[in-house]
Design an enzyme around this catalytic site. Structure first.
Site, mmCIF file in Angstrom:
data_model
loop_
_atom_site.group_PDB
_atom_site.id
_atom_site.type_symbol
_atom_site.label_atom_id
_atom_site.label_comp_id
_atom_site.label_asym_id
_atom_site.label_seq_id
_atom_site.Cartn_x
_atom_site.Cartn_y
_atom_site.Cartn_z
ATOM 1 N N GLN A 123 51.403 47.004 88.853
ATOM 2 C CA GLN A 123 51.331 46.443 87.508
ATOM 3 C C GLN A 123 52.342 45.303 87.383
ATOM 4 O O GLN A 123 53.547 45.553 87.318
ATOM 5 C CB GLN A 123 51.652 47.553 86.499
ATOM 6 C CG GLN A 123 51.662 47.137 85.059
ATOM 7 C CD GLN A 123 52.318 48.204 84.172
ATOM 8 O OE1 GLN A 123 53.133 48.992 84.651
ATOM 9 N NE2 GLN A 123 51.954 48.240 82.908
ATOM 10 N N GLY A 124 51.862 44.067 87.352
ATOM 11 C CA GLY A 124 52.755 42.907 87.263
ATOM 12 C C GLY A 124 52.849 42.403 85.837
ATOM 13 O O GLY A 124 52.253 41.369 85.495
ATOM 14 N N SER A 126 56.202 42.930 83.658
ATOM 15 C CA SER A 126 57.573 42.529 83.289
ATOM 16 C C SER A 126 58.044 41.326 84.100
ATOM 17 O O SER A 126 57.704 41.172 85.281
ATOM 18 C CB SER A 126 58.552 43.675 83.546
ATOM 19 O OG SER A 126 58.109 44.843 82.918
ATOM 20 N N SER A 158 56.657 48.374 90.388
ATOM 21 C CA SER A 158 56.687 49.580 91.218
ATOM 22 C C SER A 158 55.635 49.484 92.326
ATOM 23 O O SER A 158 54.502 49.085 92.071
ATOM 24 C CB SER A 158 56.398 50.823 90.369
ATOM 25 O OG SER A 158 57.267 50.889 89.272
ATOM 26 N N GLU A 241 48.833 54.039 79.876
ATOM 27 C CA GLU A 241 50.017 54.405 80.660
ATOM 28 C C GLU A 241 50.828 55.454 79.896
ATOM 29 O O GLU A 241 51.216 56.480 80.449
ATOM 30 C CB GLU A 241 50.874 53.154 80.918
ATOM 31 C CG GLU A 241 52.116 53.450 81.759
ATOM 32 C CD GLU A 241 52.955 52.211 82.065
ATOM 33 O OE1 GLU A 241 52.804 51.193 81.368
ATOM 34 O OE2 GLU A 241 53.779 52.286 82.996
ATOM 35 N N SER A 372 60.824 50.755 76.306
ATOM 36 C CA SER A 372 62.056 51.528 76.063
ATOM 37 C C SER A 372 61.920 52.388 74.799
ATOM 38 O O SER A 372 61.014 52.187 73.991
ATOM 39 C CB SER A 372 63.240 50.564 75.909
ATOM 40 O OG SER A 372 63.085 49.838 74.710
ATOM 41 N N GLU A 374 63.656 52.316 72.139
ATOM 42 C CA GLU A 374 63.735 51.513 70.907
ATOM 43 C C GLU A 374 62.359 50.919 70.588
ATOM 44 O O GLU A 374 61.927 50.901 69.434
ATOM 45 C CB GLU A 374 64.764 50.378 71.072
ATOM 46 C CG GLU A 374 66.214 50.843 71.108
ATOM 47 C CD GLU A 374 66.629 51.463 72.444
ATOM 48 O OE1 GLU A 374 65.872 51.326 73.441
ATOM 49 O OE2 GLU A 374 67.698 52.097 72.504
HETATM 50 C C1 LIG Z 1 61.027 53.447 86.419
HETATM 51 C C2 LIG Z 1 60.520 52.106 85.961
HETATM 52 C C3 LIG Z 1 59.316 51.614 86.454
HETATM 53 C C4 LIG Z 1 58.835 50.367 86.039
HETATM 54 N N1 LIG Z 1 57.682 49.899 86.596
HETATM 55 C C5 LIG Z 1 57.186 48.707 86.188
HETATM 56 C C6 LIG Z 1 55.986 48.184 86.778
HETATM 57 O O1 LIG Z 1 55.392 48.791 87.692
HETATM 58 N N2 LIG Z 1 55.522 47.011 86.321
HETATM 59 C C7 LIG Z 1 56.132 46.298 85.325
HETATM 60 O O2 LIG Z 1 55.616 45.257 84.934
HETATM 61 N N3 LIG Z 1 57.313 46.729 84.786
HETATM 62 C C8 LIG Z 1 57.845 47.912 85.198
HETATM 63 N N4 LIG Z 1 59.034 48.382 84.665
HETATM 64 C C9 LIG Z 1 59.765 47.523 83.722
HETATM 65 C C10 LIG Z 1 59.774 47.997 82.277
HETATM 66 O O3 LIG Z 1 58.513 47.862 81.678
HETATM 67 C C11 LIG Z 1 60.860 47.204 81.516
HETATM 68 O O4 LIG Z 1 62.103 47.493 82.124
HETATM 69 C C12 LIG Z 1 60.901 47.551 80.055
HETATM 70 O O5 LIG Z 1 59.767 47.061 79.382
HETATM 71 C C13 LIG Z 1 62.173 47.001 79.366
HETATM 72 O O6 LIG Z 1 62.309 45.641 79.602
HETATM 73 P P1 LIG Z 1 63.677 45.020 80.164
HETATM 74 O O7 LIG Z 1 64.123 45.817 81.341
HETATM 75 O O8 LIG Z 1 63.471 43.553 80.334
HETATM 76 O O9 LIG Z 1 64.750 45.275 79.006
HETATM 77 P P2 LIG Z 1 64.970 44.390 77.701
HETATM 78 O O10 LIG Z 1 63.662 44.104 77.060
HETATM 79 O O11 LIG Z 1 65.833 43.227 78.044
HETATM 80 O O12 LIG Z 1 65.755 45.394 76.769
HETATM 81 C C14 LIG Z 1 67.173 45.609 76.884
HETATM 82 C C15 LIG Z 1 67.601 46.560 75.776
HETATM 83 O O13 LIG Z 1 67.354 45.970 74.474
HETATM 84 C C16 LIG Z 1 66.560 46.836 73.670
HETATM 85 N N5 LIG Z 1 65.627 46.027 72.848
HETATM 86 C C17 LIG Z 1 64.862 44.993 73.265
HETATM 87 N N6 LIG Z 1 64.090 44.546 72.254
HETATM 88 C C18 LIG Z 1 64.349 45.329 71.173
HETATM 89 C C19 LIG Z 1 63.857 45.368 69.832
HETATM 90 N N7 LIG Z 1 62.912 44.512 69.412
HETATM 91 N N8 LIG Z 1 64.333 46.328 69.027
HETATM 92 C C20 LIG Z 1 65.280 47.210 69.435
HETATM 93 N N9 LIG Z 1 65.797 47.213 70.696
HETATM 94 C C21 LIG Z 1 65.329 46.296 71.557
HETATM 95 C C22 LIG Z 1 65.783 47.692 74.682
HETATM 96 O O14 LIG Z 1 65.384 48.919 74.099
HETATM 97 C C23 LIG Z 1 66.810 47.882 75.777
HETATM 98 O O15 LIG Z 1 67.699 48.929 75.442
HETATM 99 C C24 LIG Z 1 59.562 49.601 85.087
HETATM 100 C C25 LIG Z 1 60.791 50.068 84.599
HETATM 101 C C26 LIG Z 1 61.279 51.299 85.038
HETATM 102 C C27 LIG Z 1 62.600 51.760 84.511
#
Ligand SMILES: Cc1cc2nc3c(=O)[nH]c(=O)nc-3n(C[C@H](O)[C@H](O)[C@H](O)COP(=O)(O)OP(=O)(O)OC[C@H]3O[C@@H](n4cnc5c(N)ncnc54)[C@H](O)[C@@H]3O)c2cc1C
Length: 391
Positions: A123-124, A126, A158, A241, A372, A374
């Site tokens: 899944q591409g 993020s 992943s 998902e 997340s 939030e």
């Molecule tokens: C085990 C695992 C597997 C994953 N697998 C995949 C995958 O296969 N494909 C893929 O595309 N992605 C994958 N991801 C990525 C995942 O979807 C993102 O990490 C997730 O969407 C959060 O984005 P970010 O890491 O950029 O954090 P950010 O969006 O930068 O968030 C940072 C912090 O700010 C908070 N925040 C952000 N916006 C808001 C808001 N509007 N209100 C309140 N709080 C907020 C968040 O809750 C978090 O605590 C995976 C992540 C994990 C941990």
């Protein structure tokens, strides 16, 4: 919500249970390449015996059974402690999205190969600056004759290293409002111009990857749905998902809960079993209550899906509660182990071969993956409770 099963469903359960007893998966290898090889062989074996894609249409290799039988399948797999199916992204997201939005040609091309684990999907979505705010994604796809040229970067993908296909969200109209200029593309991961770099996690595993796209040519025929209409498809994917995966994960965490109780009965604290400690007993009781609560919440959400056909935003409630509950459960497991939770696997003073610290570390990502906590709270507030949108 009706929690009883029909005679046909009970027959399905006993047939599957007997098959799983005759065909145990065997121990999972630790090394990642060996694990992927083992996972593909296990999924293919299930497929060949008719146990993969339980609720998928027969013409695409599925069993054509009901969603309830799909749930029974997940229950029996958890009960048998069978490994998760390796092609998770294809089975829980790619396949359902193709069935709902794909062309006949796309369904014929992909669905059976997803089921048989002949082709692994990833899944591409993020990107380094587009996670919670997924619609801010910048990976570009520019039309070039009958194809698109893709440039950009994805992250946290992943299993990308082992994937044959990627569900890629790309920006096709940079001038449109950000939710409107996105397209859902299927990208062959063996195409020239793709490079994949693994990321090492806190528990030592390397499931995640960064994926770079440099002038990657993707045929126009690989668009799912409409060009610039990818956002709605991405949302369907995420609802699948959250709902489908949480259902199977709550079953697995119940198995882990039973293991944790068994550990508390045997692991000694100052000459008595950990379970005799009143504070630990309370935490274990709380974990049992929460496990029952998520179970019934998951069944209630399933009932809604059975009536409405597709999972809705309520999946966010399950995902939120399950991921936070699971972390509390694993914190309790570490408290049961006490100081021995600091030791690494391999020492003879490490209970259960060091699985608890490793599960605990991995569980930190559960409140981030698939949106997340939030973000789940925002979805529940806006789309389930109808509260005003966050500014
Ligand atoms: C085990 C695992 C597997 C994953 N697998 C995949 C995958 O296969 N494909 C893929 O595309 N992605 C994958 N991801 C990525 C995942 O979807 C993102 O990490 C997730 O969407 C959060 O984005 P970010 O890491 O950029 O954090 P950010 O969006 O930068 O968030 C940072 C912090 O700010 C908070 N925040 C952000 N916006 C808001 C808001 N509007 N209100 C309140 N709080 C907020 C968040 O809750 C978090 O605590 C995976 C992540 C994990 C941990």
């Amino acid at each position: 919500m009706d929690l009883s099963y029909s005679a046909a469903e009970e027959r399905f359960r006993s047939e599957l249970r007997a098959w799983l007893q005759r065909n145990p998966a065997g121990p999972e290898p630790e090394e990642i390449n060996a694990f992927v090889f083992y996972g593909k062989a296990w999924q293919r074996k299930l497929y060949e015996a008719g146990w993969c894609g339980i609720a998928w249409p027969k013409e695409y290799g599925g069993r054509g059974a009901t969603l309830i039988e799909q749930i029974i399948f997940q229950e029996e797999m958890a009960r048998a402690r069978a490994p998760l199916l390796i092609n998770l992204a294809g089975l829980t997201m790619g396949g359902p999205v193709l069935i709902a939005h794909g062309t006949e040609e796309q369904k014929q091309r992909h669905l059976k190969k997803i089921l048989a684990a002949d082709e692994i999907w990833c899944q591409g979505f993020s990107e380094p600056n587009a996670g919670s705010d997924l619609a801010a994604l910048k990976t570009r796809a520019v039309r070039d004759g009958d194809s698109f040229l893709v440039n950009g970067q994805k992250v946290w993908t992943s299993y990308a290293r082992f994937a044959d296909w990627c569900m890629l969200l790309v920006r096709t109209d940079p001038d449109a409002p950000k939710h409107r200029g996105i397209t859902f593309l299927l990208v062959d991961m063996h195409s020239p111009g793709i490079s994949v770099r693994p990321l090492k996690q806190i528990n030592g595993a390397e499931d995640f990857n960064e994926v770079f796209f440099e002038d990657v040519r993707v045929p126009r025929a690989n668009v799912i749905g409409e060009v610039n209409g990818g956002w709605e498809i991405a949302i369907t994917t995420l609802m699948h998902e959250r709902a489908t995966l949480t259902f199977s994960r709550q079953l697995q965490s119940r198995v882990a809960l039973n293991d944790m109780i068994a550990l508390a009965r045997t692991w000694q604290h100052d000459g008595h079993p950990a379970i005799a400690d009143p504070l630990l007993r309370q935490r274990i009781a709380q974990a049992i209550i929460e496990s029952a609560a998520i179970r019934y919440t998951a069944y209630r959400s399933l009932t809604k899906t059975l009536r409405g056909g597709v999972p809705g935003p309520e999946g966010s409630m399950e995902k939120l509660f399950w991921s936070e509950m699971y972390q509390r459960q694993l914190e309790t497991a570490l408290a049961i182990e006490g100081p021995y939770a600091q030791l690494v696997a391999g020492s003879d003073r490490v209970p259960d071969d060091g699985q608890w610290p490793s599960l605990f570390l991995y569980s930190r990502g559960r409140t981030i993956a698939a949106g997340s906590s939030e973000i789940q709270r925002n979805i529940i507030a806006e789309r389930v409770l109808g509260l005003p949108r966050a500014k």
